[in-house]
Design a protein around this motif. Structure first.
Motif, PDB file in Angstrom:
ATOM      1  N   GLN A   1      -4.962 -16.618  41.362  1.00  0.00           N
ATOM      2  CA  GLN A   1      -3.789 -17.436  41.066  1.00  0.00           C
ATOM      3  C   GLN A   1      -2.350 -16.791  41.021  1.00  0.00           C
ATOM      4  N   ILE A   2      -2.678 -15.238  40.386  1.00  0.00           N
ATOM      5  CA  ILE A   2      -1.681 -14.347  40.211  1.00  0.00           C
ATOM      6  C   ILE A   2      -1.158 -13.900  41.694  1.00  0.00           C
ATOM      7  N   GLN A   3      -2.122 -13.574  42.446  1.00  0.00           N
ATOM      8  CA  GLN A   3      -1.780 -13.265  43.714  1.00  0.00           C
ATOM      9  C   GLN A   3      -1.033 -14.425  44.503  1.00  0.00           C
ATOM     10  N   ASP A   4      -1.446 -15.611  44.526  1.00  0.00           N
ATOM     11  CA  ASP A   4      -0.824 -16.815  44.896  1.00  0.00           C
ATOM     12  C   ASP A   4       0.556 -16.653  44.607  1.00  0.00           C
ATOM     13  N   ASP A   5       1.110 -16.408  43.206  1.00  0.00           N
ATOM     14  CA  ASP A   5       2.374 -16.104  42.808  1.00  0.00           C
ATOM     15  C   ASP A   5       3.097 -15.295  43.576  1.00  0.00           C
ATOM     16  N   VAL A   6       2.503 -14.154  43.799  1.00  0.00           N
ATOM     17  CA  VAL A   6       3.314 -13.056  44.354  1.00  0.00           C
ATOM     18  C   VAL A   6       3.434 -13.826  46.058  1.00  0.00           C
ATOM     19  N   LEU A   7       2.389 -14.244  46.501  1.00  0.00           N
ATOM     20  CA  LEU A   7       2.655 -14.678  48.292  1.00  0.00           C
ATOM     21  C   LEU A   7       3.703 -15.752  48.176  1.00  0.00           C
ATOM     22  N   ASP A   8       3.728 -16.608  47.294  1.00  0.00           N
ATOM     23  CA  ASP A   8       4.843 -17.528  47.210  1.00  0.00           C
ATOM     24  C   ASP A   8       6.496 -16.938  47.443  1.00  0.00           C
ATOM     25  N   LEU A   9       6.436 -15.803  47.036  1.00  0.00           N
ATOM     26  CA  LEU A   9       7.841 -14.928  47.037  1.00  0.00           C
ATOM     27  C   LEU A   9       7.767 -14.073  48.287  1.00  0.00           C
ATOM     28  N   THR A  10       6.541 -13.622  48.839  1.00  0.00           N
ATOM     29  CA  THR A  10       6.476 -12.598  49.763  1.00  0.00           C
ATOM     30  C   THR A  10       6.205 -13.179  51.276  1.00  0.00           C
TER      31      THR A  10
ATOM     32  N   ASP B   1     -29.039  -5.664  43.236  1.00  0.00           N
ATOM     33  CA  ASP B   1     -28.179  -5.108  44.136  1.00  0.00           C
ATOM     34  C   ASP B   1     -28.522  -5.258  45.662  1.00  0.00           C
ATOM     35  N   ASN B   2     -27.711  -6.180  46.067  1.00  0.00           N
ATOM     36  CA  ASN B   2     -28.146  -6.664  47.548  1.00  0.00           C
ATOM     37  C   ASN B   2     -26.906  -7.014  48.520  1.00  0.00           C
ATOM     38  N   GLU B   3     -26.894  -7.236  49.667  1.00  0.00           N
ATOM     39  CA  GLU B   3     -25.695  -7.542  50.651  1.00  0.00           C
ATOM     40  C   GLU B   3     -24.769  -8.326  50.025  1.00  0.00           C
ATOM     41  N   ALA B   4     -25.393  -9.633  49.438  1.00  0.00           N
ATOM     42  CA  ALA B   4     -24.882 -10.921  48.967  1.00  0.00           C
ATOM     43  C   ALA B   4     -23.862 -10.227  47.879  1.00  0.00           C
ATOM     44  N   ARG B   5     -24.436  -9.628  47.142  1.00  0.00           N
ATOM     45  CA  ARG B   5     -23.491  -9.148  45.611  1.00  0.00           C
ATOM     46  C   ARG B   5     -22.454  -8.235  46.186  1.00  0.00           C
ATOM     47  N   GLY B   6     -22.586  -7.307  47.304  1.00  0.00           N
ATOM     48  CA  GLY B   6     -21.632  -6.496  47.642  1.00  0.00           C
ATOM     49  C   GLY B   6     -20.487  -7.507  48.332  1.00  0.00           C
ATOM     50  N   LEU B   7     -20.973  -8.345  48.880  1.00  0.00           N
ATOM     51  CA  LEU B   7     -19.783  -9.453  49.526  1.00  0.00           C
ATOM     52  C   LEU B   7     -19.013 -10.169  48.344  1.00  0.00           C
ATOM     53  N   LEU B   8     -19.573 -10.401  47.204  1.00  0.00           N
ATOM     54  CA  LEU B   8     -18.891 -11.004  45.985  1.00  0.00           C
ATOM     55  C   LEU B   8     -17.884  -9.976  45.646  1.00  0.00           C
ATOM     56  N   GLU B   9     -18.423  -8.663  45.549  1.00  0.00           N
ATOM     57  CA  GLU B   9     -17.508  -7.697  45.042  1.00  0.00           C
ATOM     58  C   GLU B   9     -16.381  -7.480  45.992  1.00  0.00           C
ATOM     59  N   ASP B  10     -16.626  -7.525  47.460  1.00  0.00           N
ATOM     60  CA  ASP B  10     -15.682  -7.436  48.341  1.00  0.00           C
ATOM     61  C   ASP B  10     -14.711  -8.606  48.414  1.00  0.00           C
ATOM     62  N   LEU B  11     -15.076  -9.752  47.982  1.00  0.00           N
ATOM     63  CA  LEU B  11     -14.518 -11.057  48.170  1.00  0.00           C
ATOM     64  C   LEU B  11     -13.361 -10.841  46.728  1.00  0.00           C
ATOM     65  N   ALA B  12     -13.821 -10.344  45.720  1.00  0.00           N
ATOM     66  CA  ALA B  12     -12.828 -10.197  44.631  1.00  0.00           C
ATOM     67  C   ALA B  12     -11.682  -9.440  44.913  1.00  0.00           C
ATOM     68  N   ASP B  13     -11.959  -8.305  45.675  1.00  0.00           N
ATOM     69  CA  ASP B  13     -10.767  -7.529  46.287  1.00  0.00           C
ATOM     70  C   ASP B  13      -9.993  -8.236  47.316  1.00  0.00           C
ATOM     71  N   TYR B  14     -10.680  -8.991  48.163  1.00  0.00           N
ATOM     72  CA  TYR B  14      -9.835  -9.903  49.096  1.00  0.00           C
ATOM     73  C   TYR B  14      -9.030 -10.837  48.432  1.00  0.00           C
ATOM     74  N   LEU B  15      -9.311 -11.206  47.553  1.00  0.00           N
ATOM     75  CA  LEU B  15      -8.447 -12.543  46.862  1.00  0.00           C
ATOM     76  C   LEU B  15      -7.087 -11.709  46.473  1.00  0.00           C
ATOM     77  N   ILE B  16      -7.227 -10.586  45.936  1.00  0.00           N
ATOM     78  CA  ILE B  16      -5.690  -9.979  45.596  1.00  0.00           C
ATOM     79  C   ILE B  16      -5.027  -9.285  46.453  1.00  0.00           C
ATOM     80  N   GLU B  17      -5.646  -9.097  47.620  1.00  0.00           N
ATOM     81  CA  GLU B  17      -4.987  -7.947  48.745  1.00  0.00           C
ATOM     82  C   GLU B  17      -4.710  -9.112  49.801  1.00  0.00           C
ATOM     83  N   ARG B  18      -5.142 -10.050  50.070  1.00  0.00           N
ATOM     84  CA  ARG B  18      -4.945 -11.102  51.242  1.00  0.00           C
ATOM     85  C   ARG B  18      -3.534 -11.314  51.262  1.00  0.00           C
ATOM     86  N   GLY B  19      -2.948 -11.236  52.670  1.00  0.00           N
ATOM     87  CA  GLY B  19      -1.583 -11.574  52.855  1.00  0.00           C
ATOM     88  C   GLY B  19      -1.295 -12.971  52.818  1.00  0.00           C
ATOM     89  N   TYR B  20      -2.227 -13.931  53.264  1.00  0.00           N
ATOM     90  CA  TYR B  20      -2.298 -15.446  53.140  1.00  0.00           C
ATOM     91  C   TYR B  20      -3.362 -15.829  53.942  1.00  0.00           C
TER      92      TYR B  20
END
Length: 349
Positions: free
Chosen positions: A235-244, A330-349
């Motif tokens: 949601q914080i990233q969404d607030d940033v994207l609303d402006l950028t 410690d498996n591939e799906a857990r790694g994806l959840l970690e990467d998804l957390a990063d994506y949610l705050i790095e996405r451009g939209y």
């Protein structure tokens, strides 16, 4: 080490693969029946698109818990931790239906014209039909959740989580509305509001597979915490994207949060550092606000360090959420959840 760009491509591919499966399941769970206009309106936003991030979190969490290769096991007959099978896809569609219900009602309350690049439901149909469509989706979500085939005790717990989530979403929306009439809001109040309005559905998405599959309480609590942290970061990233992000990519007017005088972490921080938020843009008519005015507003917010502060808070929350995933194999799906957390705050939209 994988580059950020390669990681983002991998996340988008994984989300896209799950999105396609969810998209195919939505008409199965929510067919257009009589009265057709009501169900067409109910499906309208679901059919318009969406990233399906919450269903992706749910399905991927299930894969991590079962310790299976992503996309290798049919979601309709997914293995629980006790050997029983459940319909994990029904749960995924249920949370996406809840998300759509909240969007319809939000757009009515905010009198927004666009959603996902198409006219809002109350614009495409009418306000009365849109309200009924949202209500229909709300009730259908519970019907769909009952189709998972989980043992009765787990099914009841899942329904309780879904019901509590919906209540908290409404409480968060009420807080958001009340903030608009206030000159100042604290950081703690803002974080509480977005936890209830946005993050709780991510928490439900992450914890519901654990409940339905028969995981222990520690695992359920940790996954719920992951959802709360990454949901607030989102949601914080969404607030940033609303402006950028340009209006055509947002699917709505850029800077609409400023025009509508919504409280965000950015404006809360800026006020605390002496910025006259009300003077940044014309708040009388969103349609009259120019890109130049938004550019000037963003420049002032950047000068105050407010956008950087929001980005830093989102990163802190995402990192804390990833730490909670240690309860998973410690498996591939857990790694994806970690990467998804990063994506949610790095996405451009």
């Amino acid at each position: 080490m994988t580059s950020p760009e390669a990681r983002e491509r991998a996340v988008l591919e994984a989300v896209g693969e799950r999105r396609e499966r969810v998209n195919r399941a939505i008409p199965e769970e929510l067919p257009i029946v009589r009265p057709e206009r009501l169900y067409e309106a109910s499906r309208y936003l679901l059919d318009a698109g969406g990233k399906r991030l919450r269903p992706t979190v749910l399905l991927t969490t299930g894969e991590a818990l079962a310790d299976v290769s992503p996309l290798s096991t049919p979601y309709r007959r997914f293995p629980g931790l006790d050997g029983r099978t459940i319909d994990l896809m029904a749960a995924a569609v249920s949370v996406e239906v809840i998300q759509s219900f909240t969007l319809i009602h939000d757009d009515i309350m905010d009198d927004d014209d666009l959603r996902r690049g198409v006219p809002a439901v109350h614009r495409e149909y009418d306000v009365e039909t849109a309200i009924l469509a949202g209500d229909t989706l709300y009730s259908k979500a519970f019907e769909i959740m009952l189709e998972t085939g989980a043992p009765p005790d787990r099914a009841v717990e899942a329904l309780e989580v879904l019901a509590t989530t919906c209540t908290r979403i409404c409480e968060g929306q009420s807080l958001d509305v009340s903030f608009e009439a206030r000159g100042e809001v604290t950081t703690e109040e803002y974080l509480e509001m977005i936890e209830q309005k946005t993050a709780v559905l991510y928490a439900a998405s992450a914890s519901l597979p654990a409940i339905l599959m028969g995981a222990d309480d520690e695992t359920i609590e940790a996954l719920s915490g992951y959802g709360l942290d990454v949901g607030r970061a989102f949601q914080i990233q969404d607030d940033v994207l609303d402006l950028t992000v340009p209006s055509e990519k947002l699917g709505k007017q850029r800077g609409s949060d400023l025009v509508e005088e919504k409280q965000t972490l950015i404006t809360v921080h800026a006020r605390q550092h002496g910025v006259d938020i009300e003077g940044l843009v014309d708040t009388e008519d969103v349609d009259r606000v120019t890109e130049g005015e938004i550019d000037d507003a963003v420049a002032e917010l950047e000068s105050a360090g407010s956008i950087e502060y929001a980005n830093g808070m989102a990163r802190t929350l995402a990192d804390r959420g990833k730490d909670r995933l240690e309860v998973l194999p410690d498996n591939e799906a857990r790694g994806l959840l970690e990467d998804l957390a990063d994506y949610l705050i790095e996405r451009g939209y």
